[in-house]
Scaffold this motif. Structure first.
Motif, PDB file in Angstrom:
ATOM      1  N   ALA A  19    -113.071   6.440 -34.810  1.00 19.36           N
ATOM      2  CA  ALA A  19    -112.223   5.410 -34.101  1.00 19.36           C
ATOM      3  C   ALA A  19    -112.110   4.570 -35.069  1.00 19.36           C
ATOM      4  O   ALA A  19    -111.085   3.604 -35.092  1.00 19.36           O
ATOM      5  CB  ALA A  19    -112.961   4.841 -32.724  1.00 19.36           C
TER       6      ALA A  19
ATOM      7  N   ILE B 104    -110.789   6.176 -39.316  1.00 17.86           N
ATOM      8  CA  ILE B 104    -109.253   6.530 -39.339  1.00 17.86           C
ATOM      9  C   ILE B 104    -108.282   5.434 -39.273  1.00 17.86           C
ATOM     10  O   ILE B 104    -107.470   5.504 -39.995  1.00 17.86           O
ATOM     11  CB  ILE B 104    -108.686   7.432 -38.068  1.00 17.86           C
ATOM     12  CG1 ILE B 104    -109.731   8.712 -38.050  1.00 17.86           C
ATOM     13  CG2 ILE B 104    -107.598   7.735 -37.877  1.00 17.86           C
ATOM     14  CD1 ILE B 104    -109.811   9.663 -36.882  1.00 17.86           C
TER      15      ILE B 104
ATOM     16  N   LYS C 191    -101.716  11.740 -39.253  1.00 14.46           N
ATOM     17  CA  LYS C 191    -102.420  12.140 -38.177  1.00 14.46           C
ATOM     18  C   LYS C 191    -102.875  13.576 -37.928  1.00 14.46           C
ATOM     19  O   LYS C 191    -104.197  13.618 -37.300  1.00 14.46           O
ATOM     20  CB  LYS C 191    -101.489  11.775 -36.789  1.00 14.46           C
ATOM     21  CG  LYS C 191    -100.289  12.869 -36.672  1.00 14.46           C
ATOM     22  CD  LYS C 191     -99.639  12.426 -35.409  1.00 14.46           C
ATOM     23  CE  LYS C 191     -98.671  13.473 -35.186  1.00 14.46           C
ATOM     24  NZ  LYS C 191     -97.765  13.390 -33.757  1.00 14.46           N
TER      25      LYS C 191
ATOM     26  N   SER D 222    -107.076  14.187 -36.973  1.00 21.45           N
ATOM     27  CA  SER D 222    -107.426  15.144 -36.220  1.00 21.45           C
ATOM     28  C   SER D 222    -108.593  15.719 -36.747  1.00 21.45           C
ATOM     29  O   SER D 222    -109.631  16.190 -36.009  1.00 21.45           O
ATOM     30  CB  SER D 222    -106.434  15.539 -35.650  1.00 21.45           C
ATOM     31  OG  SER D 222    -106.064  16.721 -36.613  1.00 21.45           O
TER      32      SER D 222
ATOM     33  N   ALA E  54    -111.625  13.560 -37.031  1.00 21.55           N
ATOM     34  CA  ALA E  54    -112.302  13.417 -35.830  1.00 21.55           C
ATOM     35  C   ALA E  54    -113.088  14.653 -35.107  1.00 21.55           C
ATOM     36  O   ALA E  54    -114.123  14.523 -34.262  1.00 21.55           O
ATOM     37  CB  ALA E  54    -110.999  13.201 -34.746  1.00 21.55           C
TER      38      ALA E  54
ATOM     39  N   PRO F 240    -111.369  12.062 -25.842  1.00 20.90           N
ATOM     40  CA  PRO F 240    -110.253  11.407 -26.422  1.00 20.90           C
ATOM     41  C   PRO F 240    -110.141  10.045 -26.534  1.00 20.90           C
ATOM     42  O   PRO F 240    -109.656   9.223 -27.424  1.00 20.90           O
ATOM     43  CB  PRO F 240    -108.980  11.877 -25.783  1.00 20.90           C
ATOM     44  CG  PRO F 240    -109.423  13.292 -25.452  1.00 20.90           C
ATOM     45  CD  PRO F 240    -110.991  13.129 -24.907  1.00 20.90           C
TER      46      PRO F 240
ATOM     47  N   TYR G 218    -110.364   8.276 -30.069  1.00 17.43           N
ATOM     48  CA  TYR G 218    -109.308   7.443 -30.934  1.00 17.43           C
ATOM     49  C   TYR G 218    -108.770   6.197 -29.797  1.00 17.43           C
ATOM     50  O   TYR G 218    -107.794   5.726 -29.607  1.00 17.43           O
ATOM     51  CB  TYR G 218    -108.043   8.445 -30.216  1.00 17.43           C
ATOM     52  CG  TYR G 218    -107.826   9.778 -30.928  1.00 17.43           C
ATOM     53  CD1 TYR G 218    -107.557   9.680 -32.325  1.00 17.43           C
ATOM     54  CD2 TYR G 218    -108.171  10.912 -30.454  1.00 17.43           C
ATOM     55  CE1 TYR G 218    -107.466  11.228 -33.025  1.00 17.43           C
ATOM     56  CE2 TYR G 218    -108.326  12.271 -30.929  1.00 17.43           C
ATOM     57  CZ  TYR G 218    -108.064  12.263 -32.377  1.00 17.43           C
ATOM     58  OH  TYR G 218    -107.881  13.395 -32.819  1.00 17.43           O
TER      59      TYR G 218
ATOM     60  N   GLN H  95    -106.604   3.419 -31.521  1.00 19.75           N
ATOM     61  CA  GLN H  95    -105.341   3.955 -31.601  1.00 19.75           C
ATOM     62  C   GLN H  95    -104.639   3.685 -30.073  1.00 19.75           C
ATOM     63  O   GLN H  95    -103.457   3.326 -30.032  1.00 19.75           O
ATOM     64  CB  GLN H  95    -105.371   5.367 -32.060  1.00 19.75           C
ATOM     65  CG  GLN H  95    -103.859   5.943 -31.866  1.00 19.75           C
ATOM     66  CD  GLN H  95    -103.841   7.412 -32.350  1.00 19.75           C
ATOM     67  OE1 GLN H  95    -104.424   8.032 -33.023  1.00 19.75           O
ATOM     68  NE2 GLN H  95    -102.940   8.254 -31.755  1.00 19.75           N
TER      69      GLN H  95
ATOM     70  N   TYR I 268    -105.620  16.737 -28.537  1.00 16.28           N
ATOM     71  CA  TYR I 268    -104.844  15.449 -28.275  1.00 16.28           C
ATOM     72  C   TYR I 268    -103.793  15.155 -28.936  1.00 16.28           C
ATOM     73  O   TYR I 268    -102.790  15.059 -28.246  1.00 16.28           O
ATOM     74  CB  TYR I 268    -106.000  14.323 -28.229  1.00 16.28           C
ATOM     75  CG  TYR I 268    -105.603  12.975 -28.031  1.00 16.28           C
ATOM     76  CD1 TYR I 268    -104.964  12.945 -26.669  1.00 16.28           C
ATOM     77  CD2 TYR I 268    -105.421  12.194 -28.803  1.00 16.28           C
ATOM     78  CE1 TYR I 268    -104.270  11.511 -26.192  1.00 16.28           C
ATOM     79  CE2 TYR I 268    -104.898  10.923 -28.373  1.00 16.28           C
ATOM     80  CZ  TYR I 268    -104.281  10.609 -27.249  1.00 16.28           C
ATOM     81  OH  TYR I 268    -103.766   9.541 -26.838  1.00 16.28           O
ATOM     82  N   PRO I 269    -103.675  15.273 -30.298  1.00 14.19           N
ATOM     83  CA  PRO I 269    -102.531  14.924 -30.924  1.00 14.19           C
ATOM     84  C   PRO I 269    -101.436  16.179 -30.832  1.00 14.19           C
ATOM     85  O   PRO I 269    -100.237  15.783 -30.528  1.00 14.19           O
ATOM     86  CB  PRO I 269    -102.751  15.161 -32.463  1.00 14.19           C
ATOM     87  CG  PRO I 269    -104.340  15.040 -32.623  1.00 14.19           C
ATOM     88  CD  PRO I 269    -104.805  15.569 -30.953  1.00 14.19           C
TER      89      PRO I 269
ATOM     90  N   ASN J  22     -97.788  10.550 -24.712  1.00 11.48           N
ATOM     91  CA  ASN J  22     -99.031   9.943 -24.399  1.00 11.48           C
ATOM     92  C   ASN J  22     -99.110  10.064 -22.724  1.00 11.48           C
ATOM     93  O   ASN J  22    -100.313  10.478 -22.306  1.00 11.48           O
ATOM     94  CB  ASN J  22     -99.012   8.592 -24.741  1.00 11.48           C
ATOM     95  CG  ASN J  22     -99.490   8.384 -26.270  1.00 11.48           C
ATOM     96  OD1 ASN J  22    -100.152   9.502 -26.849  1.00 11.48           O
ATOM     97  ND2 ASN J  22     -99.349   7.363 -26.774  1.00 11.48           N
TER      98      ASN J  22
END
Length: 528
Positions: free
Chosen positions: A76, A79, A94, A98, A101, A315, A319, A322, A454-455, A463
């Motif tokens: 978090a 990145i 991204k 990922s 992460a 998530p 993240y 973000q 998640y991405p 989203n």
């Protein structure tokens, strides 16, 4: 003097009075122990041991769980720094983000399986010692990284250490503590995870470079390594290994001099004989894993973890910066992230205290419903924000911040505490290590799955669609918890094992019966 009891038999009052020390008695020399409202004679010992000793042992065994939280929180803050142009290392996209992460969660399941085997093979204490080595190596590798591949490998080592520490820390706590403390102390691991997340968020908010954060993070598993050498092995493991005298010494260290360790040791031995508990062979482990007392609680916990992961918990954790940025909230993204970490830590402690009072089922319902509603609210806000015209300022920006904070509160009240606590108490002693490792393996595989996808979900359904999906899963999970999640509050490990093996039909405590008076005294007479 003698009097007649309710049953018609004669009771010698002098013998009865000798059992209990009078409140007015002057205590000289050996102190009088108290057990509830009863004052025992000098020399008598309590059934309950020192709370301080059990708390200290549990805290020392669970320091390594802070590393798990740091592994969660590091992406978090790292990145966003790595995504900035001219960051002094390289600018990542991204999909590379990922991997940073999620890679720790990819190796965590292997650490869980390895520690599960090691716990039963070499003991809980030695396993806790070994688990810190890959964690220390991983953080140092990230701190000295010169290529993206070095970060990847470092994250995998940190994840391996995180996976190895989860089960032994919780099983150690479950076996080293007595039932009246177990529910609260078993939640210490979850507090450690929340503390680790907050630590990374706070370091990131101070704009400390990610390499320095990794170096600072390596100090935690180093401290955990030292503490693991100082705690005794658990009495249950020593009894299962046939080391009876060592189990008594371990009990003495964990309970203190005022506790009747001989009584507890005898109970452990009797339970071991009754259930033929010993250090199992590979064949016996496989047979034990296939028993209802092992696979039924695994089924419940595996689905519990899958539901809570796809409720959006990690998530949000991985993240966080973000997500706050994408929500359009006016609050500084780093400040909002730290505030989330503080809320998470505070309410994890609150949840640990409530476990003993409320039990696991009510807190789980609070999480499933609370997380579901807040995710739907966040998703709806993101949907309307995406419909704004270019250049149009979003309104009511307090909504996403409030939704995320309430989501954090709801998630830690049950999701982030209850299933982890249950790992240390629902499995039979013979396969507790293996099944604990297998369960944490399943849990962290669920984490990898949800963080990595998640991405992808963002690309497929946007989203707001991802948050709607997470909210729906959480609300539907309430039905599963209602029908299948047992309440283990206040029950001994033996009670829980008997329940899952089918020896008892329920874990509910029997309702107290109105007991007849032991002694009846004729009206107008008084005890001398």
């Amino acid at each position: 003097m003698s009097i007649k009891a309710a049953t018609g038999s004669i009771v010698d009052l002098e013998s009865l009075k000798a059992l209990v020390a009078p409140q007015s008695a002057k205590i000289v020399g050996d102190r009088v122990a108290k057990e509830g409202s009863v004052r025992l004679l000098p020399g008598a010992k309590r059934k309950r041991g020192s709370s301080l000793r059990q708390v200290c042992a549990s805290l020392m065994a669970n320091i390594g769980t802070i590393n798990t939280g740091m592994a969660f929180g590091f992406p978090a803050v790292a990145i966003p720094q790595l995504e900035e142009p001219n960051n002094g290392f390289m600018t990542i996209d991204k999909y590379q983000a990922s991997w940073i992460a999620s890679l720790s969660s990819m190796t965590t399941p292997f650490g869980c399986l390895l520690s599960g085997y090691l716990m039963d093979a070499i003991g809980r204490k030695r396993t806790l010692i070994i688990t810190q080595i890959p964690a220390i190596a991983g953080w140092l590798l990230i701190a000295n990284a010169t290529t993206l591949e070095m970060i990847y490998v470092g994250r995998m080592l940190v994840g391996l250490g995180s996976g190895m520490v989860g089960a032994p820390a919780r099983v150690y706590t479950g076996e080293a503590t007595q039932p009246h403390l177990r529910g609260t102390l078993a939640a210490v691991a979850s507090v450690g995870v929340s503390l680790g997340v907050l630590n990374e968020y706070a370091l990131g908010a101070l704009l400390i470079p990610w390499k320095t954060i990794a170096l600072i993070s390596s100090l935690v598993p180093a401290l955990a390594l030292i503490c693991a050498f100082l705690i005794p092995e658990t009495p249950s493991f020593l009894v299962s290994s046939g080391k009876i005298e060592k189990s008594k010494k371990s009990l003495s260290k964990l309970r203190g001099p005022t506790c009747d360790v001989d009584l507890e040791a005898a109970e452990l031995q009797n339970f071991a004989r009754k259930n033929n508990i010993h250090k199992p062979s590979v064949k016996e482990v496989l047979r034990g894993v296939l028993q209802p007392s092992a696979y039924w609680p695994y089924f419940i916990l595996a689905l519990y973890f899958l539901i809570y992961q796809f409720s959006g918990v990690n998530p949000i954790t991985f993240y966080a910066v973000q997500i706050f940025q994408d929500s359009g909230a006016k609050m500084d993204k780093h400040l909002a992230t730290v505030l989330t970490g503080v809320v998470r830590l505070i309410f994890t402690v609150v949840s640990a205290g409530l476990l003993r009072r409320c039990g696991k089922r009510p807190l789980t319902f609070l999480s499933s419903i609370g997380c579901g509603v807040t995710m739907l609210v966040l998703g709806t806000y993101m949907y309307y924000r995406s419909a704004l015209q270019e250049g149009e300022a979003p309104q009511y920006t307090w909504i996403p911040v409030t939704a995320l904070l309430l989501f954090t509160v709801a998630s830690v009240m049950g999701y982030l505490v209850v299933p982890w606590v249950m790992i240390g108490e629902v499995y039979p002693t013979q396969v507790r290590g293996v099944m604990g490792g297998l369960t944490t393996c399943t849990a962290h595989f669920s984490i990898f799955l949800v963080v990595k996808t998640y991405p992808i979900l963002q690309d497929l359904v946007s989203n707001h669609g991802a948050f709607w999906l997470y909210g729906t899963v959480s609300l539907l999970g309430t039905f599963f918890f209602y029908f299948y999640l047992p309440e283990t509050k206040g029950r001994s490990l033996q009670d829980i094992e008997d329940y899952f093996s089918g020896k008892t039909d329920t874990l509910k405590k029997p309702k107290p019966q109105n007991m007849p008076a032991v002694i009846s005294v004729p009206k107008g007479n008084a005890l001398p």
